[in-house]
Design a protein around this motif. Structure first.
Motif, PDB file in Angstrom:
ATOM      1  N   GLY A 200       0.848  -1.199   0.000  1.00 45.47           N
ATOM      2  CA  GLY A 200       0.000   0.000   0.000  1.00 45.47           C
ATOM      3  C   GLY A 200       0.880   1.244   0.000  1.00 45.47           C
ATOM      4  N   LEU A 201       0.520   2.206  -0.842  1.00 45.18           N
ATOM      5  CA  LEU A 201       1.301   3.440  -0.933  1.00 45.18           C
ATOM      6  C   LEU A 201       0.453   4.611  -0.455  1.00 45.18           C
ATOM      7  N   ARG A 202       0.913   5.274   0.593  1.00 48.71           N
ATOM      8  CA  ARG A 202       0.175   6.439   1.104  1.00 48.71           C
ATOM      9  C   ARG A 202       0.713   7.682   0.399  1.00 48.71           C
ATOM     10  N   PHE A 203       0.033   8.071  -0.691  1.00 45.45           N
ATOM     11  CA  PHE A 203       0.437   9.262  -1.430  1.00 45.45           C
ATOM     12  C   PHE A 203       0.053  10.513  -0.634  1.00 45.45           C
ATOM     13  N   PHE A 204       0.882  11.550  -0.748  1.00 46.84           N
ATOM     14  CA  PHE A 204       0.610  12.840  -0.105  1.00 46.84           C
ATOM     15  C   PHE A 204       0.320  13.887  -1.188  1.00 46.84           C
ATOM     16  N   THR A 205      -0.894  14.378  -1.249  1.00 41.48           N
ATOM     17  CA  THR A 205      -1.351  15.480  -2.131  1.00 41.48           C
ATOM     18  C   THR A 205      -0.499  15.642  -3.402  1.00 41.48           C
ATOM     19  N   VAL A 206      -0.828  14.805  -4.381  1.00 34.76           N
ATOM     20  CA  VAL A 206      -0.042  14.735  -5.621  1.00 34.76           C
ATOM     21  C   VAL A 206      -0.532  15.802  -6.612  1.00 34.76           C
ATOM     22  N   TYR A 207       0.408  16.460  -7.290  1.00 37.57           N
ATOM     23  CA  TYR A 207       0.022  17.500  -8.244  1.00 37.57           C
ATOM     24  C   TYR A 207       0.921  17.412  -9.463  1.00 37.57           C
ATOM     25  N   GLY A 208       0.468  18.028 -10.563  1.00 34.02           N
ATOM     26  CA  GLY A 208       1.298  18.077 -11.761  1.00 34.02           C
ATOM     27  C   GLY A 208       0.446  18.123 -13.022  1.00 34.02           C
ATOM     28  N   PRO A 209       1.122  18.129 -14.186  1.00 34.46           N
ATOM     29  CA  PRO A 209       0.417  18.142 -15.469  1.00 34.46           C
ATOM     30  C   PRO A 209      -0.568  16.977 -15.574  1.00 34.46           C
ATOM     31  N   TRP A 210      -1.652  17.177 -16.264  1.00 39.11           N
ATOM     32  CA  TRP A 210      -2.736  16.194 -16.427  1.00 39.11           C
ATOM     33  C   TRP A 210      -3.407  15.882 -15.090  1.00 39.11           C
ATOM     34  N   GLY A 211      -3.343  16.845 -14.147  1.00 34.04           N
ATOM     35  CA  GLY A 211      -3.852  16.612 -12.806  1.00 34.04           C
ATOM     36  C   GLY A 211      -5.366  16.590 -12.684  1.00 34.04           C
ATOM     37  N   ARG A 212      -5.801  16.596 -11.414  1.00 33.06           N
ATOM     38  CA  ARG A 212      -7.239  16.461 -11.133  1.00 33.06           C
ATOM     39  C   ARG A 212      -7.889  17.822 -10.907  1.00 33.06           C
ATOM     40  N   PRO A 213      -8.935  18.144 -11.703  1.00 33.04           N
ATOM     41  CA  PRO A 213      -9.580  19.460 -11.590  1.00 33.04           C
ATOM     42  C   PRO A 213     -10.272  19.707 -10.260  1.00 33.04           C
ATOM     43  N   ASP A 214     -10.506  18.652  -9.462  1.00 30.97           N
ATOM     44  CA  ASP A 214     -11.162  18.857  -8.163  1.00 30.97           C
ATOM     45  C   ASP A 214     -10.164  19.273  -7.094  1.00 30.97           C
ATOM     46  N   MET A 215      -8.861  19.232  -7.404  1.00 27.60           N
ATOM     47  CA  MET A 215      -7.872  19.549  -6.363  1.00 27.60           C
ATOM     48  C   MET A 215      -7.570  21.044  -6.341  1.00 27.60           C
ATOM     49  N   ALA A 216      -7.201  21.534  -5.166  1.00 26.64           N
ATOM     50  CA  ALA A 216      -7.107  22.985  -4.952  1.00 26.64           C
ATOM     51  C   ALA A 216      -6.153  23.660  -5.928  1.00 26.64           C
ATOM     52  N   TYR A 217      -4.940  23.107  -6.134  1.00 25.61           N
ATOM     53  CA  TYR A 217      -3.965  23.799  -6.997  1.00 25.61           C
ATOM     54  C   TYR A 217      -4.520  23.977  -8.404  1.00 25.61           C
ATOM     55  N   PHE A 218      -5.377  23.022  -8.846  1.00 25.93           N
ATOM     56  CA  PHE A 218      -5.926  23.036 -10.206  1.00 25.93           C
ATOM     57  C   PHE A 218      -7.036  24.075 -10.316  1.00 25.93           C
ATOM     58  N   PHE A 219      -8.008  24.019  -9.361  1.00 22.79           N
ATOM     59  CA  PHE A 219      -9.117  24.985  -9.531  1.00 22.79           C
ATOM     60  C   PHE A 219      -8.739  26.382  -9.049  1.00 22.79           C
ATOM     61  N   PHE A 220      -7.705  26.485  -8.200  1.00 27.73           N
ATOM     62  CA  PHE A 220      -7.196  27.819  -7.866  1.00 27.73           C
ATOM     63  C   PHE A 220      -6.649  28.465  -9.149  1.00 27.73           C
ATOM     64  N   THR A 221      -5.895  27.706  -9.936  1.00 27.99           N
ATOM     65  CA  THR A 221      -5.321  28.223 -11.190  1.00 27.99           C
ATOM     66  C   THR A 221      -6.437  28.722 -12.106  1.00 27.99           C
ATOM     67  N   LYS A 222      -7.457  27.874 -12.257  1.00 28.02           N
ATOM     68  CA  LYS A 222      -8.589  28.246 -13.125  1.00 28.02           C
ATOM     69  C   LYS A 222      -9.253  29.533 -12.619  1.00 28.02           C
ATOM     70  N   ASP A 223      -9.514  29.597 -11.319  1.00 27.50           N
ATOM     71  CA  ASP A 223     -10.269  30.734 -10.778  1.00 27.50           C
ATOM     72  C   ASP A 223      -9.432  32.015 -10.706  1.00 27.50           C
ATOM     73  N   ILE A 224      -8.130  31.871 -10.446  1.00 28.02           N
ATOM     74  CA  ILE A 224      -7.262  33.063 -10.445  1.00 28.02           C
ATOM     75  C   ILE A 224      -7.286  33.675 -11.848  1.00 28.02           C
ATOM     76  N   LEU A 225      -7.171  32.829 -12.867  1.00 28.60           N
ATOM     77  CA  LEU A 225      -7.163  33.337 -14.253  1.00 28.60           C
ATOM     78  C   LEU A 225      -8.492  33.985 -14.627  1.00 28.60           C
ATOM     79  N   LYS A 226      -9.571  33.467 -14.032  1.00 25.87           N
ATOM     80  CA  LYS A 226     -10.902  34.029 -14.332  1.00 25.87           C
ATOM     81  C   LYS A 226     -11.222  35.256 -13.499  1.00 25.87           C
ATOM     82  N   GLY A 227     -10.339  35.582 -12.534  1.00 23.86           N
ATOM     83  CA  GLY A 227     -10.613  36.717 -11.643  1.00 23.86           C
ATOM     84  C   GLY A 227     -11.638  36.393 -10.571  1.00 23.86           C
ATOM     85  N   LYS A 228     -11.895  35.107 -10.351  1.00 24.85           N
ATOM     86  CA  LYS A 228     -12.858  34.707  -9.307  1.00 24.85           C
ATOM     87  C   LYS A 228     -12.141  34.580  -7.970  1.00 24.85           C
ATOM     88  N   SER A 229     -12.842  34.780  -6.887  1.00 19.40           N
ATOM     89  CA  SER A 229     -12.174  34.650  -5.594  1.00 19.40           C
ATOM     90  C   SER A 229     -11.996  33.174  -5.224  1.00 19.40           C
TER      91      SER A 229
END
Ligand code: NAD
Ligand code: UGA
Length: 364
Positions: A200-229
């Motif tokens: 069993g592998l306990r991954f810790f908050t994985v991020y990077g290209p082709w990532g998951r849109p539900d994760m904070a770093y991904f939707f923060f990027t989207k919302d910052i670019l859109k000017g959303k808070s």
């Protein structure tokens, strides 16, 4: 019936789907169209292993992203069978076609907060689905070695950091964490009764290209670019909310290390050499970063100021702080993460801007 149609369309002879190149492994990869699954599949394929993917392409997040990952894998020669891990008939059929030496089991309902919206999806994929996979593996001859994704979330409300594998994991903060913890107990049972080799592998908050849109770093990027808070959670005790963010390439190396050191079981007819492996490892990055610092890095990379909405951390399953002790994985898997958050986010942002550049796709 529709499941059978999918498997019938899987090639049954080597071709695009090359499985026979000894001494390489034959690997069944559950969750291949997912974020981690895509990267692990292509890394395995690149070094010569045979990989057959399985994924149900569920709509937890944008399925067009999963399809784009599938197209990418298709070009590298990794075929993904469309089906559910709970479909035992389908799984058996795959094992009849290919005597897998290893199973890399990454298929799961991921995400901490969504467990409050759709609890049954976690039970379906992370508990019932895991049992289906293990039932089929237990009866396979030879029995494959299984490497599967647990999660840093099993440490739950434990505040003793850094977390090491022997620390307590009996206080999950979310149903997601509880199902991952249940998975670890289920793994123990299949190792104890049937001698399956399980890592069993306990991954810790994985991020990077082709990532998951539900994760904070991904939707923060989207919302910052859109000017959303963007809501940034702050702990009620005013302590830091931080994560041991781990770059995907480091996680891939850890997965390959786990597969390479996994001991194959001998199957129903063979003689066992001794007790089969039952292992669990932290795959983290050892340097937790506050979420507010993650946002500052994104601001610099995107050249846009974020509209920060700082709010009290809701009781939504999130834990306050994660930090991995990785010495066991370092020693036994040769795991050595080498990408800091600034460098990894730069690669993510470059991918994000190019992936969504043509305006035909939009992040959902
Ligand atoms: N990404 C992270 O930060 C992280 C951290 C800790 C643990 N994990 C675990 O790592 C694994 C991979 O995570 P990910 O980030 O790639 O998530 P992901 O959602 O991108 O990938 C999971 C894939 O599994 C598939 N799937 C889900 N249920 C299925 C089912 N019943 N049958 C067949 N396919 C199914 C999904 O369609 C998806 O493509 C998961 O087990 C997750 O819980 C991820
Ligand atoms: O390591 C793990 O085991 C887990 O890592 C991630 O879970 P999480 O760390 O919560 O990742 P995000 O959802 O991307 O959150 C990252 C941080 O941002 C914070 N956050 C999230 C959302 C938000 O709107 N605001 C905010 O401040 C969270 O509290 C957390 O501290 C994955 O989503 C889980 O699937 C995985 O199991």
């Amino acid at each position: 019936m529709s499941q059978m149609k999918h498997i019938d369309s899987a090639p049954s002879t080597p071709g695009k789907f090359k499985m026979e190149k000894s001494p390489y492994s034959r690997i069944s990869l559950g969750g291949a169209a997912g974020f981690v699954g895509t990267h692990v599949s292509s890394a395995l394929k690149r070094r010569g292993d045979g990989v057959l993917g399985l994924d149900n392409f569920n709509d937890y997040y944008d399925t067009s992203l999963k399809r784009a990952r599938q197209a990418l894998l298709d070009r590298t020669g990794v075929y993904i069978v469309e089906g559910d891990i709970n479909d035992v008939v389908l799984l058996k059929k795959l094992f009849d076609i290919v005597p897998f030496t290893h199973v890399m089991h990454l298929a799961a309902q991921a995400g901490v907060r969504y467990a409050m919206e759709n609890p049954s999806s976690y039970v379906h994929s992370n508990i019932a689905g895991l049992v289906s996979v293990l039932e089929v593996c237990k009866n396979a001859n030879p029995q494959p070695a299984i490497v599967w994704a647990s999660s840093s979330s099993v440490y739950g409300l434990n505040t003793k950091v850094p977390f090491s594998e022997r620390d307590r994991t009996d206080q999950p903060a979310s149903l997601y964490a509880a199902t991952k913890k249940a998975g670890e107990e289920i793994a123990h049972t299949y190792n104890h009764i049937y001698g399956l080799s399980l890592t069993g592998l306990r991954f810790f908050t994985v991020y990077g290209p082709w990532g998951r849109p539900d994760m904070a770093y991904f939707f923060f990027t989207k919302d910052i670019l859109k000017g959303k808070s963007i809501p940034i959670f702050e702990a009620a005790n005013h302590g830091t909310v931080a994560r041991d963010f781990t770059y995907i390439d480091d996680i891939v190396k850890g997965c390959l290390g786990a597969l390479d050191t996994a001991e194959k079981s001998t199957g129903s007819g063979g003689k066992k050499k001794g007790p089969a492996q039952l292992r669990v490892y932290n795959l983290g990055n050892t340097s937790p970063v506050p979420v507010s610092d993650l946002v500052s890095i994104l601001e610099r990379l995107l050249k846009v100021k974020a509209k920060r909405l700082v709010m009290k951390l809701p009781r939504n399953g999130d834990v306050q702080f994660t930090h991995a002790n990785i010495s066991l994985a370092q020693k036994e898997l040769g795991y050595k993460p080498s990408t800091d958050l600034q460098t990894g986010l730069k690669k993510f942002v470059r991918w994000y801007l190019s992936y969504y550049a043509d305006g035909k796709k939009s992040p959902q």
